[in-house]
Design an enzyme around this catalytic site. Structure first.
Site, short mmCIF file in Angstrom:
data_model
loop_
_atom_site.label_atom_id
_atom_site.label_comp_id
_atom_site.label_asym_id
_atom_site.label_seq_id
_atom_site.Cartn_x
_atom_site.Cartn_y
_atom_site.Cartn_z
N LYS A 86 11.50 -4.54 0.72
CA LYS A 86 12.09 -3.19 0.82
C LYS A 86 12.79 -2.82 -0.47
O LYS A 86 13.21 -3.68 -1.24
CB LYS A 86 13.09 -3.12 1.98
CG LYS A 86 12.49 -3.39 3.34
CD LYS A 86 11.53 -2.29 3.72
CE LYS A 86 10.96 -2.54 5.11
NZ LYS A 86 9.85 -1.69 5.41
N CYS A 87 12.95 -1.53 -0.68
CA CYS A 87 13.62 -0.96 -1.84
C CYS A 87 14.98 -1.63 -2.05
O CYS A 87 15.70 -1.83 -1.07
CB CYS A 87 13.80 0.53 -1.61
SG CYS A 87 14.47 1.42 -3.01
N PRO A 88 15.29 -2.00 -3.25
CA PRO A 88 14.63 -1.75 -4.53
C PRO A 88 13.76 -2.90 -5.03
O PRO A 88 13.31 -2.89 -6.16
CB PRO A 88 15.82 -1.57 -5.47
CG PRO A 88 16.81 -2.58 -4.99
CD PRO A 88 16.65 -2.56 -3.47
N ASP A 148 6.49 -0.77 1.16
CA ASP A 148 7.69 0.07 1.16
C ASP A 148 7.29 1.50 0.77
O ASP A 148 6.80 1.74 -0.33
CB ASP A 148 8.71 -0.47 0.17
CG ASP A 148 9.97 0.38 0.09
OD1 ASP A 148 10.21 1.19 1.02
OD2 ASP A 148 10.70 0.24 -0.89
N ASP A 200 9.26 5.28 -6.53
CA ASP A 200 9.89 4.38 -7.50
C ASP A 200 8.94 3.85 -8.57
O ASP A 200 9.30 3.79 -9.75
CB ASP A 200 10.53 3.19 -6.78
CG ASP A 200 11.72 3.59 -5.92
OD1 ASP A 200 12.25 4.70 -6.13
OD2 ASP A 200 12.11 2.80 -5.05
#
Length: 87
Positions: free
Chosen positions: A23-25, A50, A56
């Protein structure tokens, strides 16, 4: 395959990075680290799940000056093809 593994069957000059489940980041941070390790002209293929990576990773590529050669979404998630800049 775990989040740190690279696919061993990728052809020369191609590095495949499996970030499924992160998951982010983390996907963009791991992609950045992998890009730094590539020689100019090499291709990084990133697979992740994600949904924020769709925002991103293109921003990362814009920031680094590398080339986003392809972006796709399939039943297993998102796939990005990123070419390391020439110099």
């Amino acid at each position: 395959m775990n989040a740190l593994s690279l696919e061993a069957d990728a052809p020369a000059g191609v590095v495949a990075l499996d970030l499924v489940g992160l998951k982010c980041p983390l996907p963009v941070l791991r992609a950045r680290k992998a890009l730094r390790a590539l020689a100019p002209g090499e291709l990084l293929i990133v697979r992740c799940t994600d949904p924020l990576a769709a925002i991103d990773i293109p921003h990362l590529v814009n920031e680094t000056g590398d080339a986003l050669e392809g972006q796709a979404h399939d039943e297993r998630g998102l796939v990005f093809h990123i070419r390391r800049r020439g110099s």
